[in-house]
Design an enzyme around this catalytic site. Structure first.
Site, PDB file in Angstrom:
ATOM      1  CD1 TRP A 321      27.251   9.168 -19.986  1.00 37.61           C
ATOM      2  CD2 TRP A 321      27.606  10.090 -21.978  1.00 37.61           C
ATOM      3  NE1 TRP A 321      28.547   8.889 -20.351  1.00 37.61           N
ATOM      4  CE2 TRP A 321      28.798   9.456 -21.576  1.00 37.61           C
ATOM      5  CE3 TRP A 321      27.589  10.743 -23.208  1.00 37.61           C
ATOM      6  CZ2 TRP A 321      29.949   9.444 -22.338  1.00 37.61           C
ATOM      7  CZ3 TRP A 321      28.737  10.737 -23.979  1.00 37.61           C
ATOM      8  CH2 TRP A 321      29.901  10.087 -23.547  1.00 37.61           C
ATOM      9  CG  HIS A 322      25.893  13.575 -25.076  1.00 38.53           C
ATOM     10  ND1 HIS A 322      25.003  12.531 -25.151  1.00 38.53           N
ATOM     11  CD2 HIS A 322      26.841  13.341 -26.025  1.00 38.53           C
ATOM     12  CE1 HIS A 322      25.398  11.707 -26.111  1.00 38.53           C
ATOM     13  NE2 HIS A 322      26.498  12.164 -26.653  1.00 38.53           N
ATOM     14  N   GLY A 323      25.749  15.980 -21.078  1.00 38.42           N
ATOM     15  CA  GLY A 323      26.014  17.190 -20.303  1.00 38.42           C
ATOM     16  C   GLY A 323      24.774  17.671 -19.579  1.00 38.42           C
ATOM     17  CG  PHE A 469      30.144  15.381 -23.918  1.00 37.08           C
ATOM     18  CD1 PHE A 469      29.531  16.574 -23.563  1.00 37.08           C
ATOM     19  CD2 PHE A 469      30.227  15.048 -25.244  1.00 37.08           C
ATOM     20  CE1 PHE A 469      29.003  17.407 -24.543  1.00 37.08           C
ATOM     21  CE2 PHE A 469      29.694  15.864 -26.226  1.00 37.08           C
ATOM     22  CZ  PHE A 469      29.087  17.049 -25.875  1.00 37.08           C
TER      23      PHE A 469
END
Lengths: 469, 286
Positions: A321-323, A469
C-alpha cells in the site's frame, strides 16, 4: 499547498471565514468547493479520479441496499473500479518492470512500457476511505447516504484528503450531515492540535531529516556502522514527526470546522511488541487493514497457522500500500514476520502477566522492539533492497564511531527528548477527552511549540513523506 | 502577549546574542564618520583585516585614505552587501570615494533567497523600502511574509542567532551540521541559477552612477580557488571596477588559518599588509 506553508494557512483562513459566515445549509458546499480547489492546487487533472470514485461508490452503495440479491455484484464492481484505478496509477509501471525483468532472466525480449502514470496525490488514502463506505453499507453498518454533496465531501474533505487519517463512514458521515454551531467549537483544542502538528513536522521531522538524509544520502561503503544506526534513529523520528504532524494538523483544522477526526498515532515508540505498535502507529490504516482484510481472511479464528498466514498477507499488502517498490514489500514482510514471531513466542512461553508488568522488563522490551522497528525503517528508507542489505552489512562489519556521532546524537536528544517525555506523560494520564487536560499543561506545551516553531524550524522545508503514498 | 514579552526581552538583550548584532548597530556610526573608503565583507574580513595595521599601512603608502570604515557581517554575500551599501550609504547620499568588497568562492553569485538571507535583508532595509524590496526581488508570497516578520519581530529576525547559540551547546554541533548539510540537497542553493549575478550587476550600476571606485578582493582560503570567468568579465566591463585576488596566493599556508576558512592573527597581519599595498596601487591581477 503544504500544511507547513503560509499559502495553506491563508487558504484555510479564507475557507474558515466563509464556512462560518454562510448560512448553515451551505457550509458543506463551501467545504466541498474548497476541498476540490485544494486538490486542484496539487494537480487539477486528477480531480476527475476523485469524482469517478465518488460517483461509483455513491451509486453502487445505493444499489446494494435497493437490490440486496445483487449486493455481491455491486460490491465487486466497486472494488474493481477503486482498486483498478489504484492499481493502474500506482502499481502498473512496477509490475510491467518486474515482468520485463523476469522475461529478461529467461531470455525473452521484454516489452516496452508505453504507459507512464504520474501518481495522483492521496489516491491510496481516499480510495481506502471510499471502499470502507461501500463495504460498511454492504455489511449493514452504514446506511447509504442520499445527499451526493455530503458524500463527495466525505471522500474529499481537504484536511485529510492527501494523507489521512482514513476515516470510517459511520464516524465521519454523521458529522458531515449534522448542523454545526460556531459556539460549540473548542478553539483551544483546535489550535493545540495545529501547533502540536506543526511542531512535529517543522521542528522534529525536518530537523531529523537533516541527520537522516545526511547519512542516507552518503555512499554506504564510506559510512560508519554507529553513524548509520544514529541516522536510522533520526529517520524513525523523522517519519513519526512527519506523518503524525500531518495527522495532528488535519485533526486541529477539522476541529475548527466542528468535525472530529480519529487520532492516528499514540506514542508508537513506547510499544513493547508489534501488536501494540500497530495499535499506536498509523491507527487509521492498521485498523482498516484489520477490519477489511485481516478479519475477512479469517483473522485469528481458524487456528494458529491460518492466523500466521493472514498476518503475513495483511502486512505484505500493507507494505505494498505504501508504494510500488520491493523495499516497501520487504518492510511489510518484516513486520509480518515479527508479528508472527512475537505471537509464537507468547503462544509457546505464555509469559506471565506479573513479569510483563515489571517496569524493567517493559523497558527492555521497548528498547529491543524499538530497534526491530528501526531495522524495518532501513528497508523503508533505502532506495533499493540491495542498499538496505548493504546498510545492514555495514552496521554489522563496520561497527565504529565517527567524529559526527556525538553531534548527531545530541541533535536527536535535543529535538526528541522533550516531546517524547511530554507524549509519554500525556499518554500515562489517559485522558478520555481533551477537556480533561489542565489548561496550564496545554498552555505550557503550546508555548513550547510556538517557540520551537519560530526558533528551531529546519532551514529547509521537506515535503511530507506520506504524500508519495 | 507571549510574543510581546519576548520582543521586550530581546529589545534589552539582543546585543548579548552575538557580536554581529553589535556590529550591525555600529554601522550607523560608520556612516557618520565620513570615511572615504568603505570595506564590506563577512567573517573572512573580520578575521582577515587588522584595522589598525591597515590604516598605518595606508598612511605609509601615502594614500589619501586616513581612515576606513570596515563592515563585516557574518554569513553574508553579495545580496546582503548590496543592501547594506544601498540602505546605509547610497540612499542616504553618503558616498565614499572607494568601496572594497571582500569575497571568496561563489559569494558574488546571487543566492536563492531563504529565510536567513531575508532576515538579514530585513535588518538593513528601512520599513518604507520593504515593499519596493519585495518587488525588486520578485519575492513569492511566503518570502514576503518572512521578510515582514523579520522586520517587525526580533524573535524572527534573530532566529538563526538564537538557535545557533543554543545548538552550539551540543558537542561537535557545528562540524557535524556542516558535514550533514553537504548531503542535504547539495548545491541546491546556487544550482538553480548557477550564473545569477544580478546583485553584482546592481552594485556596479550603483557605483557607476555615484562615481565610486569599486575594488573586489578575492580573500585567501586554505585551499586555492578559481573565480568564475563571468565575474571577471562583468567587473572588467566597468571602468569603475577592479578585481584583486588572493585566491591562489602561495604566501598563505595552513599555518595562517585558524580553521577551514578564517585567517589567524599572523595570517591577518600578512594579509593586511599585502591588501593595503594592493588597494593603494590599484593593481588588477586579472
Amino acid at each position: 499547498m503544504l500544511f507547513n506553508s503560509y499559502l495553506f494557512w491563508s487558504f484555510f483562513f479564507c475557507v474558515f471565514t466563509l464556512y462560518w459566515l454562510v448560512p448553515k445549509k451551505f457550509q458543506n458546499t463551501v467545504l466541498l468547493i474548497s476541498s476540490y480547489a485544494f486538490y486542484s492546487f496539487w494537480d487539477w487533472r486528477f480531480l476527475g479520479l476523485i469524482i469517478i470514485s465518488t460517483l461509483t461508490d455513491f451509486i453502487l452503495a445505493k444499489k446494494i441496499t435497493v437490490s440486496p440479491k445483487n449486493k455481491n455484484t455491486y460490491l465487486y464492481m466497486s472494488l474493481t473500479v477503486n482498486l483498478g484505478v489504484l492499481a493502474l496509477f500506482k502499481y502498473f509501471g512496477f509490475f510491467i518492470e518486474q515482468i520485463n525483468h523476469l522475461l529478461y532472466l529467461i531470455g525473452i525480449n521484454s516489452f516496452s512500457n508505453i504507459l507512464h502514470f504520474v501518481l495522483p496525490i492521496g489516491i491510496s488514502f481516499y480510495t481506502f476511505q471510499t471502499i470502507s463506505y461501500t463495504v460498511d453499507v454492504y455489511r449493514g453498518i452504514t446506511k447509504p447516504i442520499n445527499n451526493i454533496l455530503n458524500f463527495a465531501l466525505y471522500v474529499s474533505f481537504f484536511p485529510q484528503l492527501v494523507a489521512g487519517p482514513i476515516e470510517r463512514s459511520y464516524k465521519l458521515l454523521p458529522q458531515l450531515t449534522k448542523v454545526k454551531n460556531f459556539k460549540n467549537i473548542n478553539f483551544t483544542e483546535g489550535f493545540y492540535f495545529i501547533l502540536y502538528g506543526l511542531f512535529m513536522k517543522i521542528v522534529l521531522a525536518d530537523n531529523m531529516a537533516i541527520v537522516s538524509n545526511g547519512i542516507y544520502n552518503q555512499n554506504i561503503e564510506s559510512l560508519m556502522g554507529v553513524d548509520i544506526i544514529v541516522g536510522t534513529y533520526a529517520f524513525a523520528f523523522q517519519i513519526y514527526g512527519d506523518f503524525s504532524g500531518y495527522s495532528l494538523i488535519a485533526i486541529g483544522v477539522s476541529k475548527l470546522f466542528g468535525i472530529d477526526l480519529m487520532r492516528n498515532f499514540k506514542v508508537p515508540y513506547i510499544s513493547t511488541n508489534p501488536s501494540e505498535f500497530w495499535r499506536r502507529w498509523h491507527i487509521s490504516l492498521s485498523s482498516w487493514l484489520k477490519d477489511y482484510l485481516y478479519i475477512p481472511l479469517g483473522g485469528n479464528k481458524a487456528g494458529i497457522k491460518i492466523t500466521y498466514k493472514n498476518l503475513l498477507i495483511t502486512m505484505l499488502l500493507g507494505g505494498l500500500w505504501h508504494g510500488a517498490n520491493w523495499t516497501f514489500i520487504f518492510w511489510g514482510l518484516f513486520h509480518g514476520l515479527i508479528l508472527i514471531a512475537y505471537k509464537a513466542y507468547d503462544y509457546k512461553f505464555k509469559v506471565k502477566l506479573l513479569v510483563r508488568r515489571n517496569p524493567l522488563y517493559q523497558i527492555l522490551q521497548t528498547f529491543f522492539f524499538f530497534h526491530l522497528i528501526c531495522i524495518s525503517w532501513i528497508f523503508f528508507r533505502s532506495e533499493t533492497i540491495i542498499d538496505a542489505y548493504k546498510i545492514l552489512i555495514q552496521i554489522l562489519y563496520n561497527f565504529s564511531f565517527s567524529s559526527d556521532t556525538l553531534g548527531m546524537m545530541g541533535m536527536i536528544l535535543f529535538f526528541v527528548a522533550p516531546i517524547f517525555v511530554y507524549e509519554y506523560w500525556d499518554e500515562r494520564k489517559n485522558h478520555s477527552s481533551f477537556n480533561e487536560r489542565s489548561l496550564s499543561s496545554v498552555m505550557l506545551f503550546s508555548n513550547y511549540c510556538i517557540f520551537m516553531i519560530i526558533l528551531f524550524q529546519a532551514p529547509t522545508f521537506q515535503e511530507f513523506i506520506y504524500f508519495q503514498f | 502577549m507571549l510574543l510581546i514579552i519576548t520582543e521586550i526581552i530581546l529589545f534589552f538583550t539582543e546585543d548579548f546574542l552575538s557580536k554581529d548584532i553589535q556590529h550591525l548597530k555600529s554601522i550607523d556610526n560608520i556612516t557618520k564618520e565620513n570615511n572615504e573608503m568603505i570595506i564590506i565583507g563577512n567573517s573572512l574580513t573580520r578575521k582577515g583585516i587588522n584595522e589598525t595595521l591597515l590604516i598605518k599601512n595606508l598612511k605609509t603608502n601615502k594614500t589619501n585614505y586616513k581612515k576606513a570604515g570596515i563592515i563585516y557581517l557574518d554569513d553574508t554575500s553579495i545580496i546582503e552587501w548590496y543592501y547594506v551599501f544601498k540602505s546605509y550609504f547610497y540612499e542616504n547620499d553618503i558616498i565614499p570615494k572607494k568601496l572594497i568588497i571582500n569575497f571568496a568562492l561563489n559569494q558574488l553569485r546571487t543566492p536563492e533567497l531563504e529565510f536567513e538571507e531575508l532576515s538579514r535583508i530585513a535588518s538593513y532595509v528601512p520599513i518604507k523600502k520593504l515593499y519596493a524590496t519585495c518587488e525588486q526581488e520578485t519575492l513569492n508570497f511566503s518570502q514576503k511574509i518572512d521578510l515582514y516578520l523579520a522586520k517587525f519581530f526580533r524573535i524572527f529576525c534573530h532566529r538563526e542567532r538564537i538557535s545557533k547559540r543554543v545548538l552550539d551547546l551540543i558537542p561537535n554541533y557545528r562540524s557535524t551540521i556542516r558535514k550533514l548539510n553537504v548531503y542535504n540537497k547539495p548545491k541546491k542553493k546556487y544550482f538553480k541559477n548557477n550564473h545569477d549575478y544580478r546583485h553584482l550587476d546592481k552594485i556596479i550600476e550603483m557605483v557607476e552612477i555615484a562615481g565610486i571606485e569599486l575594488i573586489f578582493c578575492a580573500m585567501p582560503l586554505p585551499e586555492s580557488y578559481t573565480i568564475d570567468k563571468k565575474i571577471i568579465s562583468i567587473i572588467k566591463g566597468s571602468d569603475n571596477c577592479t578585481i584583486i585576488g588572493f585566491n591562489e596566493d602561495n604566501y598563505f599556508t595552513d599555518y595562517h588559518f585558524v580553521d577551514g576558512y578564517h585567517l589567524n592573527p599572523e595570517g591577518a597581519q600578512l594579509f593586511t599588509e599585502s591588501f593595503a599595498d594592493m588597494i593603494s596601487n590599484k593593481v588588477s591581477q586579472f
